[in-house]
Design an enzyme around this catalytic site. Structure first.
Site, PDB file in Angstrom:
ATOM      1  N   LYS A   1       1.958   5.283  18.291  1.00 28.39           N
ATOM      2  CA  LYS A   1       1.029   5.891  17.315  1.00 28.39           C
ATOM      3  C   LYS A   1       1.654   7.214  16.895  1.00 28.39           C
ATOM      4  O   LYS A   1       1.479   8.241  17.555  1.00 28.39           O
ATOM      5  CB  LYS A   1      -0.329   6.113  17.987  1.00 28.39           C
ATOM      6  CG  LYS A   1      -1.536   6.123  17.058  1.00 28.39           C
ATOM      7  CD  LYS A   1      -1.574   7.223  16.032  1.00 28.39           C
ATOM      8  CE  LYS A   1      -1.845   8.608  16.552  1.00 28.39           C
ATOM      9  NZ  LYS A   1      -1.671   9.641  15.481  1.00 28.39           N
TER      10      LYS A   1
ATOM     11  N   CYS B   1       7.475  23.327  20.415  1.00 31.95           N
ATOM     12  CA  CYS B   1       6.735  23.586  21.657  1.00 31.95           C
ATOM     13  C   CYS B   1       7.531  24.508  22.557  1.00 31.95           C
ATOM     14  O   CYS B   1       7.001  25.090  23.488  1.00 31.95           O
ATOM     15  CB  CYS B   1       6.433  22.288  22.382  1.00 31.95           C
ATOM     16  SG  CYS B   1       7.900  21.500  23.014  1.00 31.95           S
TER      17      CYS B   1
ATOM     18  N   GLU C   1      -0.012  11.318  12.229  1.00 27.51           N
ATOM     19  CA  GLU C   1      -0.460  10.905  10.896  1.00 27.51           C
ATOM     20  C   GLU C   1       0.003  11.902   9.828  1.00 27.51           C
ATOM     21  O   GLU C   1      -0.101  11.624   8.635  1.00 27.51           O
ATOM     22  CB  GLU C   1      -1.988  10.748  10.869  1.00 27.51           C
ATOM     23  CG  GLU C   1      -2.790  12.048  10.958  1.00 27.51           C
ATOM     24  CD  GLU C   1      -2.908  12.613  12.371  1.00 27.51           C
ATOM     25  OE1 GLU C   1      -2.074  12.272  13.239  1.00 27.51           O
ATOM     26  OE2 GLU C   1      -3.832  13.416  12.605  1.00 27.51           O
TER      27      GLU C   1
ATOM     28  N   SER D   1      -1.039  18.801  21.506  1.00 26.06           N
ATOM     29  CA  SER D   1      -1.718  20.036  21.921  1.00 26.06           C
ATOM     30  C   SER D   1      -2.420  19.856  23.270  1.00 26.06           C
ATOM     31  O   SER D   1      -2.712  18.732  23.695  1.00 26.06           O
ATOM     32  CB  SER D   1      -2.743  20.427  20.861  1.00 26.06           C
ATOM     33  OG  SER D   1      -3.735  19.427  20.780  1.00 26.06           O
TER      34      SER D   1
ATOM     35  N   PHE E   1       3.289  16.157  15.326  1.00 27.72           N
ATOM     36  CA  PHE E   1       3.955  16.264  14.023  1.00 27.72           C
ATOM     37  C   PHE E   1       5.276  17.016  14.085  1.00 27.72           C
ATOM     38  O   PHE E   1       6.109  16.903  13.195  1.00 27.72           O
ATOM     39  CB  PHE E   1       3.023  16.971  13.010  1.00 27.72           C
ATOM     40  CG  PHE E   1       3.038  18.470  13.142  1.00 27.72           C
ATOM     41  CD1 PHE E   1       4.025  19.229  12.526  1.00 27.72           C
ATOM     42  CD2 PHE E   1       2.089  19.130  13.910  1.00 27.72           C
ATOM     43  CE1 PHE E   1       4.058  20.623  12.672  1.00 27.72           C
ATOM     44  CE2 PHE E   1       2.114  20.514  14.058  1.00 27.72           C
ATOM     45  CZ  PHE E   1       3.107  21.257  13.437  1.00 27.72           C
TER      46      PHE E   1
HETATM   47  P1  NAD Z   1      -2.143  17.303  18.184  1.00 27.52           P
HETATM   48  O1  NAD Z   1      -2.609  17.368  19.580  1.00 27.52           O
HETATM   49  O2  NAD Z   1      -3.036  17.770  17.101  1.00 27.52           O
HETATM   50  O3  NAD Z   1      -1.773  15.782  17.812  1.00 27.52           O
HETATM   51  C1  NAD Z   1      -0.977  14.988  18.667  1.00 27.52           C
HETATM   52  C2  NAD Z   1      -1.378  13.532  18.499  1.00 27.52           C
HETATM   53  O4  NAD Z   1      -2.748  13.367  18.889  1.00 27.52           O
HETATM   54  C3  NAD Z   1      -1.268  13.043  17.066  1.00 27.52           C
HETATM   55  O5  NAD Z   1      -0.710  11.750  17.079  1.00 27.52           O
HETATM   56  C4  NAD Z   1      -2.707  13.040  16.575  1.00 27.52           C
HETATM   57  O6  NAD Z   1      -2.978  12.011  15.652  1.00 27.52           O
HETATM   58  C5  NAD Z   1      -3.509  12.799  17.842  1.00 27.52           C
HETATM   59  N1  NAD Z   1      -4.822  13.473  17.804  1.00 27.52           N
HETATM   60  C6  NAD Z   1      -5.154  14.591  17.083  1.00 27.52           C
HETATM   61  N2  NAD Z   1      -6.436  14.940  17.347  1.00 27.52           N
HETATM   62  C7  NAD Z   1      -6.907  14.054  18.240  1.00 27.52           C
HETATM   63  C8  NAD Z   1      -8.166  13.892  18.913  1.00 27.52           C
HETATM   64  N3  NAD Z   1      -9.176  14.733  18.689  1.00 27.52           N
HETATM   65  N4  NAD Z   1      -8.296  12.882  19.795  1.00 27.52           N
HETATM   66  C9  NAD Z   1      -7.277  12.039  20.029  1.00 27.52           C
HETATM   67  N5  NAD Z   1      -6.069  12.132  19.410  1.00 27.52           N
HETATM   68  C10 NAD Z   1      -5.881  13.124  18.536  1.00 27.52           C
HETATM   69  O7  NAD Z   1      -0.725  18.059  18.144  1.00 27.52           O
HETATM   70  P2  NAD Z   1       0.162  18.404  16.875  1.00 27.52           P
HETATM   71  O8  NAD Z   1      -0.496  19.501  16.109  1.00 27.52           O
HETATM   72  O9  NAD Z   1       0.578  17.166  16.170  1.00 27.52           O
HETATM   73  O10 NAD Z   1       1.483  18.979  17.601  1.00 27.52           O
HETATM   74  C11 NAD Z   1       1.620  20.316  17.983  1.00 27.52           C
HETATM   75  C12 NAD Z   1       1.274  20.505  19.447  1.00 27.52           C
HETATM   76  O11 NAD Z   1       2.091  19.690  20.257  1.00 27.52           O
HETATM   77  C13 NAD Z   1       1.521  21.922  19.936  1.00 27.52           C
HETATM   78  O12 NAD Z   1       0.472  22.284  20.791  1.00 27.52           O
HETATM   79  C14 NAD Z   1       2.825  21.826  20.697  1.00 27.52           C
HETATM   80  O13 NAD Z   1       3.018  22.818  21.679  1.00 27.52           O
HETATM   81  C15 NAD Z   1       2.675  20.468  21.304  1.00 27.52           C
HETATM   82  N6  NAD Z   1       3.966  19.894  21.695  1.00 27.52           N
HETATM   83  C16 NAD Z   1       4.249  19.833  23.029  1.00 27.52           C
HETATM   84  C17 NAD Z   1       5.471  19.313  23.448  1.00 27.52           C
HETATM   85  C18 NAD Z   1       5.813  19.240  24.907  1.00 27.52           C
HETATM   86  O14 NAD Z   1       6.746  18.541  25.258  1.00 27.52           O
HETATM   87  N7  NAD Z   1       5.109  19.948  25.780  1.00 27.52           N
HETATM   88  C19 NAD Z   1       6.388  18.849  22.498  1.00 27.52           C
HETATM   89  C20 NAD Z   1       6.048  18.934  21.150  1.00 27.52           C
HETATM   90  C21 NAD Z   1       4.828  19.447  20.758  1.00 27.52           C
END
Ligand code: NAD
Length: 508
Positions: free
Chosen positions: A184, A292, A187, A237, A160
């Site tokens: 994808k 991040c 959401e 994450s 997000f």
């Molecule tokens: P998230 O992991 O909750 O969601 C990421 C994606 O995974 C979304 O599209 C979501 O719909 C999907 N998702 C969520 N739960 C899931 C599950 N149980 N099984 C499968 N798919 C699932 O992350 P977020 O809260 O949207 O974003 C923040 C996180 O992203 C932070 O941890 C941040 O550090 C990380 N991030 C990392 C980078 C990088 O380049 N290392 C860049 C941006 C963000």
């Protein structure tokens, strides 16, 4: 989730799926609200796509690959040239939607788009990026060369916090290499991502080459296990990224997971004091700490522990308000749930004995009383066993640890389970050189608080912040989205000498 909401019953729009060049209404019964985090206004509804819809998107991509892979490089490149012009033209319009659905300031939303646009610009160099290698005369009359060929249907799953930049890390590079793509988006804020996809269609991306499905775990798992998907790029994450890496890997796909972070800034006593403190405050609290690459830990070495009151004073001056308001420094966090999590981590810090120098928990923003605001929060006296140190908070919270020596600081950073970004603040070239050599972190900034690499280089990461060998953009992603084929060739003249039978492995 509000399953009773169906698009026909509500005034707000629904996010569409993109399948084979058509925007389609999902037939799912599962919908979720997309909410402005400053006001709680419902902006739109997003469907959780059905298995049939995911299959239809992959089938469209699979079919389109048959022709797209043969499209001349120049034609693909010209679509990217058009796309970069369109994104530039529509940046302000998209930034307003991005700010409304994500909460960041409009200026920061434009930055989000711009950092993605840079990747589209880089995609315009695909002619040279996708070149193979050639060695003449590796044996008598024998040449060897490599082809970099597209691999098929690729998929991207995005978080997000950067709804423009991260989708733009993915689909432009994948499709310019000759692949087709299923995206994808998060959401929580897919609307600005969809605006970028609309521009990609306007730029000439043919039907089926780029498809979009919405959803959560079920859709992600369907992508990770689909037999016709060859590669999965994930950003999010660490918990989810590890799951994606494992599941998609077990199903034979190439996978890269860019994951969570706890980014340390190490401050040496010889650092430029004013510049360093400005950098810390901006990188810790900007975008409400939801980057991040946000600085979430300051490691103050030696006498720099005396700088804490100045850091607090700078943090106190930052203006907490809706991202749409002029002069805002810190917008809301993405959801009520995210706010509750940040607040509970702050409470844990107090319970575990850290000193709460600045408490952002009770911030109320006039006119936006319902917003998910947390003000800049600063802890000192933090130890490595506290949850505020061990967990990624993803909010405007900076924790300060103090150490006596530079070596202790390096060891501390390297012991943390995450390895996404780090910074060193110093005026010493020798210290900087030692740091870049010894630190086990992907992105290293020297007097730069948020060292996100430009797209000629690749974003990377180590330990709990990244799985997979190759990064999500730069030259590395061309390797990720292509397969190398090595051709060894010999051509005979009509009058060439008969070599006879060769029963050895040697070329001659
Ligand atoms: P998230 O992991 O909750 O969601 C990421 C994606 O995974 C979304 O599209 C979501 O719909 C999907 N998702 C969520 N739960 C899931 C599950 N149980 N099984 C499968 N798919 C699932 O992350 P977020 O809260 O949207 O974003 C923040 C996180 O992203 C932070 O941890 C941040 O550090 C990380 N991030 C990392 C980078 C990088 O380049 N290392 C860049 C941006 C963000």
């Amino acid at each position: 989730m509000n399953a009773s909401l169906t698009p026909g019953q509500t005034a707000v729009q629904s996010a569409k799926l993109l399948i084979n060049g058509q925007w389609v209404e999902s037939q799912t019964s599962e919908w979720r609200d997309i909410v402005n985090p400053a006001t709680q206004q419902v902006l739109a509804h997003v469907p959780f796509a059905t298995p049939d819809e995911v299959n239809a998107a992959v089938a469209a991509a699979h079919e389109a690959f048959k022709t797209w892979r043969h499209t001349p490089l120049g034609a693909r490149m010209r679509i990217m040239l058009k796309l970069q012009a369109l994104v530039r033209e529509h940046s302000k319009r998209i930034a307003l939607t991005l700010s409304a659905e994500q909460g960041k300031t409009v200026a920061d939303a434009e930055g989000d788009i711009f950092r993605g646009l840079e990747v589209v610009e880089h995609a315009c160099s695909i002619g040279t990026l996708q070149m193979g290698e050639f060695a003449e005369n590796v044996a008598g009359g024998v040449d060897t060369y490599t082809l970099r060929q597209p691999i098929g249907v690729c998929a991207g799953i995005t978080p997000f916090n950067f709804p423009a930049m991260i989708p733009l890390w993915m689909f432009p590079m994948a499709i310019v290499c000759g692949n087709t793509f299923v995206l994808k988006p998060s959401e929580q804020d897919p609307l600005s991502t969809l605006m970028l996809v609309e521009l990609a269609l306007e730029a000439g991306v043919p039907p089926g080459v780029l498809n979009v499905v919405h959803g959560g775990k079920e859709v992600v798992d369907a992508i990770c296990t689909h037999p016709d998907i060859k590669a999965v790029s994930f950003v999010g994450s660490t918990a989810v990224g590890t799951h994606v890496y494992d599941l998609a890997g077990r199903h034979g796909k190439r996978v890269q997971s860019m994951m969570g972070a706890k980014n340390h800034a190490v401050v040496l006593p010889d650092a430029n004091r004013a510049q360093t403190l400005n950098a810390l405050a901006g990188a810790a609290f900007g975008a409400a700490g939801q980057r991040c690459m946000a600085t979430s830990v300051a490691v103050l070495v030696g006498s720099t522990k005396e700088w804490i009151p100045e850091l607090k004073a700078l943090a106190q001056k930052l203006k907490v308000n809706a991202g749409s308001e002029a002069g805002t420094d810190v917008g809301p966090v993405i959801s009520k749930r995210a706010k509750e999590r940040v607040l509970s981590l702050i409470a844990s810090g107090v319970e575990q004995g850290a000193t709460l120098e600045l408490d952002g928990r009770d911030v109320v923003v006039p006119g936006y009383e319902e917003g998910n605001f947390v003000g800049p929060t600063l802890f000192s006296g933090v130890t490595t066993d506290m949850r505020i140190y061990t967990e990624e908070i993803f909010g405007p919270v900076l924790v300060v640890l103090t150490v006596d020596t530079f070596d202790e600081a390096i060891a501390l950073v390297n012991r943390n389970p995450f390895g996404n970004g780090t910074g060193l603040f110093t005026q010493s070239g020798a210290a900087a050189r030692k740091f870049q050599s010894e630190i086990d972190v992907g992105q290293v900034g020297i007097n730069i608080p948020i060292p996100v690499p430009v797209p000629f280089f690749s974003f990377t990461g180590s330990r709990g912040s990244k799985l997979g060998d190759l990064g999500p953009y730069g030259k590395q992603v061309v390797q990720f989205y292509t397969q190398t084929k090595t051709v060894t060739a010999r051509w005979f003249d009509d009058d060439s000498v008969n070599d006879g039978v060769n029963t050895t492995i040697n070329l001659r």
